[in-house]
Design a protein around this motif. Structure first.
Motif, PDB file in Angstrom:
ATOM      1  N   ARG A  51       0.711  -1.173   0.162  1.00 30.84           N
ATOM      2  CA  ARG A  51      -0.002  -0.030   0.133  1.00 30.84           C
ATOM      3  C   ARG A  51       0.970   1.121  -0.294  1.00 30.84           C
ATOM      4  O   ARG A  51       0.584   2.243  -0.663  1.00 30.84           O
ATOM      5  CB  ARG A  51      -1.043   0.080   1.111  1.00 30.84           C
ATOM      6  CG  ARG A  51      -2.106   0.826   1.007  1.00 30.84           C
ATOM      7  CD  ARG A  51      -3.042   1.021   2.501  1.00 30.84           C
ATOM      8  NE  ARG A  51      -3.388  -0.349   2.738  1.00 30.84           N
ATOM      9  CZ  ARG A  51      -3.137  -0.843   4.145  1.00 30.84           C
ATOM     10  NH1 ARG A  51      -2.462  -0.231   4.985  1.00 30.84           N
ATOM     11  NH2 ARG A  51      -3.492  -2.061   4.156  1.00 30.84           N
ATOM     12  N   ALA A  55       1.047   4.190  -2.668  1.00 32.42           N
ATOM     13  CA  ALA A  55       1.070   5.730  -2.456  1.00 32.42           C
ATOM     14  C   ALA A  55       2.184   6.407  -3.031  1.00 32.42           C
ATOM     15  O   ALA A  55       1.979   7.733  -3.700  1.00 32.42           O
ATOM     16  CB  ALA A  55       0.933   5.836  -1.078  1.00 32.42           C
ATOM     17  N   LYS A  56       3.117   6.010  -2.976  1.00 31.02           N
ATOM     18  CA  LYS A  56       4.564   6.582  -3.583  1.00 31.02           C
ATOM     19  C   LYS A  56       4.272   6.934  -5.023  1.00 31.02           C
ATOM     20  O   LYS A  56       4.434   7.941  -5.785  1.00 31.02           O
ATOM     21  CB  LYS A  56       5.586   5.968  -3.441  1.00 31.02           C
ATOM     22  CG  LYS A  56       6.992   6.446  -3.966  1.00 31.02           C
ATOM     23  CD  LYS A  56       8.102   5.873  -3.592  1.00 31.02           C
ATOM     24  CE  LYS A  56       9.463   6.285  -4.515  1.00 31.02           C
ATOM     25  NZ  LYS A  56      10.597   5.593  -4.146  1.00 31.02           N
ATOM     26  N   PHE A  58       1.533   6.751  -6.977  1.00 31.20           N
ATOM     27  CA  PHE A  58       0.375   7.686  -7.369  1.00 31.20           C
ATOM     28  C   PHE A  58       0.642   9.100  -6.951  1.00 31.20           C
ATOM     29  O   PHE A  58       0.248  10.069  -7.743  1.00 31.20           O
ATOM     30  CB  PHE A  58      -1.099   7.371  -6.827  1.00 31.20           C
ATOM     31  CG  PHE A  58      -1.643   6.262  -7.424  1.00 31.20           C
ATOM     32  CD1 PHE A  58      -1.986   6.553  -8.955  1.00 31.20           C
ATOM     33  CD2 PHE A  58      -1.716   4.892  -6.851  1.00 31.20           C
ATOM     34  CE1 PHE A  58      -2.494   5.328  -9.490  1.00 31.20           C
ATOM     35  CE2 PHE A  58      -2.275   3.833  -7.598  1.00 31.20           C
ATOM     36  CZ  PHE A  58      -2.773   4.021  -8.887  1.00 31.20           C
ATOM     37  N   ALA A  59       1.464   9.229  -5.995  1.00 28.39           N
ATOM     38  CA  ALA A  59       2.150  10.762  -5.840  1.00 28.39           C
ATOM     39  C   ALA A  59       2.886  11.409  -6.876  1.00 28.39           C
ATOM     40  O   ALA A  59       3.052  12.438  -6.979  1.00 28.39           O
ATOM     41  CB  ALA A  59       2.973  10.900  -4.360  1.00 28.39           C
ATOM     42  N   ARG A  61       2.655   9.989 -10.093  1.00 26.60           N
ATOM     43  CA  ARG A  61       1.981   9.227 -11.277  1.00 26.60           C
ATOM     44  C   ARG A  61       2.404   9.730 -12.662  1.00 26.60           C
ATOM     45  O   ARG A  61       2.280  10.943 -12.964  1.00 26.60           O
ATOM     46  CB  ARG A  61       0.434   9.433 -11.323  1.00 26.60           C
ATOM     47  CG  ARG A  61      -0.287   9.018 -12.444  1.00 26.60           C
ATOM     48  CD  ARG A  61      -1.939   8.824 -12.441  1.00 26.60           C
ATOM     49  NE  ARG A  61      -2.287   8.656 -13.751  1.00 26.60           N
ATOM     50  CZ  ARG A  61      -3.867   8.440 -13.731  1.00 26.60           C
ATOM     51  NH1 ARG A  61      -4.435   7.923 -12.621  1.00 26.60           N
ATOM     52  NH2 ARG A  61      -4.322   7.836 -14.923  1.00 26.60           N
ATOM     53  N   ALA A  87      -6.718   4.469  -0.907  1.00 23.04           N
ATOM     54  CA  ALA A  87      -6.993   4.839  -2.478  1.00 23.04           C
ATOM     55  C   ALA A  87      -7.983   6.086  -2.692  1.00 23.04           C
ATOM     56  O   ALA A  87      -7.715   6.664  -3.756  1.00 23.04           O
ATOM     57  CB  ALA A  87      -7.742   3.648  -3.063  1.00 23.04           C
ATOM     58  N   TRP A  90      -5.533   8.842  -3.494  1.00 20.09           N
ATOM     59  CA  TRP A  90      -4.611   8.648  -4.531  1.00 20.09           C
ATOM     60  C   TRP A  90      -5.150   9.198  -5.958  1.00 20.09           C
ATOM     61  O   TRP A  90      -6.345   9.396  -6.013  1.00 20.09           O
ATOM     62  CB  TRP A  90      -4.333   7.226  -4.637  1.00 20.09           C
ATOM     63  CG  TRP A  90      -3.331   6.695  -3.634  1.00 20.09           C
ATOM     64  CD1 TRP A  90      -2.965   7.247  -2.539  1.00 20.09           C
ATOM     65  CD2 TRP A  90      -3.354   5.428  -3.239  1.00 20.09           C
ATOM     66  NE1 TRP A  90      -2.463   6.356  -1.639  1.00 20.09           N
ATOM     67  CE2 TRP A  90      -2.566   5.153  -2.187  1.00 20.09           C
ATOM     68  CE3 TRP A  90      -3.920   3.844  -3.721  1.00 20.09           C
ATOM     69  CZ2 TRP A  90      -2.355   3.912  -1.414  1.00 20.09           C
ATOM     70  CZ3 TRP A  90      -3.574   2.737  -3.583  1.00 20.09           C
ATOM     71  CH2 TRP A  90      -2.788   2.692  -2.383  1.00 20.09           C
ATOM     72  N   THR A  92      -5.515   7.886  -8.565  1.00 17.79           N
ATOM     73  CA  THR A  92      -6.056   6.552  -9.340  1.00 17.79           C
ATOM     74  C   THR A  92      -7.272   6.738 -10.188  1.00 17.79           C
ATOM     75  O   THR A  92      -8.113   7.837  -9.582  1.00 17.79           O
ATOM     76  CB  THR A  92      -6.237   5.463  -8.263  1.00 17.79           C
ATOM     77  OG1 THR A  92      -6.650   4.170  -9.052  1.00 17.79           O
ATOM     78  CG2 THR A  92      -7.107   5.606  -7.327  1.00 17.79           C
TER      79      THR A  92
END
Length: 296
Positions: A51, A55-56, A58-59, A61, A87, A90, A92
């Motif tokens: 997880r 997070a990294k 999507f930071a 992306r 999520a 994020w 996403t």
């Protein structure tokens, strides 16, 4: 005529959220969508680290048109609630819910996203992989008609479905084809995409290409894949063929002739062609143009 087309989901690649090597290679792949998996592909002791890895990602992306979604653990599992909460913040495009069984499963997840002020662009996907999900599929798919429900896509999960029912998954999938067609029918009634299940034998690409061709003929939107080698055959099967594009152009050109502009039905190549066929042809050509633009 302009058509509003959903983004293509011809090839949807499952990638374990713990597989750093595979994640690093994503930029080199031609898949339309990536599903980062926090569920089956991640061991219990690795869930939290996986997880954090996402997070990294999507930071930071990457830019581009590719769709990135995350399959979380079931909300009744020890990790699902934390997965969904994470999520929701994020960048996403969607959250895949595994082993859903009723519309309530999606509505509860949607409530969590709403309470977390998740962006409206964050959609819900659902795995259809249990007998109860299949029995309740029409009601589940109908949520696709309500934009506030966030439902965008369904995925056939045949491995779990076969395990729970005892139905054999033969190479031709003959025993499970009625369920596959039911999935497509319900998804289309709900106005959402339906993705075919993964193929476990990623070495037999000829068999995989044939399965993709059959899935496209059944009306599936695309194929979930587990290996980069499967991306090319999936993209080919779910892209308009040269023959289909030539036929579509012929239909459009025929209706554009002065003598046909006000006709509801014309004759073309010995066949009756209606304006519904014109609309289909225009959509096909628009899809081809969309896919071509994504290549550049």
């Amino acid at each position: 005529m302009q058509h509003s087309l959903p983004r293509p989901r011809r090839s949807v690649l499952f990638v374990p959220a713990t597989n750093e090597k595979a994640i690093a290679k994503l930029a080199q792949l031609a898949c339309d969508t990536v599903i980062f998996d926090l569920e089956d592909a991640v061991l219990p002791e690795q869930k939290a680290a996986a997880r954090d890895r996402l997070a990294k990602f999507f930071a930071e992306r990457p830019a581009g048109a590719r769709e990135y979604v995350v399959r979380i653990n079931g909300l009744k599992s020890p990790w699902g609630a934390d997965d969904l909460a994470a999520a929701s913040g994020w960048a996403t495009d969607g959250v895949v819910l595994p082993k859903i069984e009723t519309p309530r499963d999606l509505l509860e997840a949607n409530d969590v996203l709403d309470e977390a002020d998740a962006l409206d662009t964050l959609k819900l996907w659902a795995m259809i992989e249990t007998p109860r999900a299949l029995v309740n599929l029409a009601a589940v798919a109908e949520l696709g008609r309500d934009p506030s429900a966030r439902l965008s896509c369904l995925i056939a999960g045949l491995n779990d479905l076969a395990k729970d029912t005892g139905v054999r998954l033969t190479p031709d999938r003959r025993y499970i084809q009625p369920w596959l067609m039911q999935m497509v029918l319900c998804a289309r009634a709900g106005g959402i995409d339906m993705l075919d299940s993964v193929s476990n034998d990623f070495r037999d690409l000829d068999a995989f290409a044939a399965e993709c061709g059959e899935a496209a003929a059944m009306g599936f939107s695309g194929k979930t894949v587990i290996h980069p080698a499967q991306i090319g055959p999936a993209n080919a099967a779910f892209s308009p063929s040269v023959e289909a594009l030539a036929e579509a152009r012929a239909v459009v050109d025929a209706f554009a002739l002065p003598e046909n502009t006000s006709s509801g039905v014309i004759s073309l190549g010995g066949k009756m062609v209606e304006r519904l066929h014109l609309a289909e042809a225009e959509r096909l050509l628009a899809r081809a143009a969309q896919l071509e633009s994504l290549r550049h």
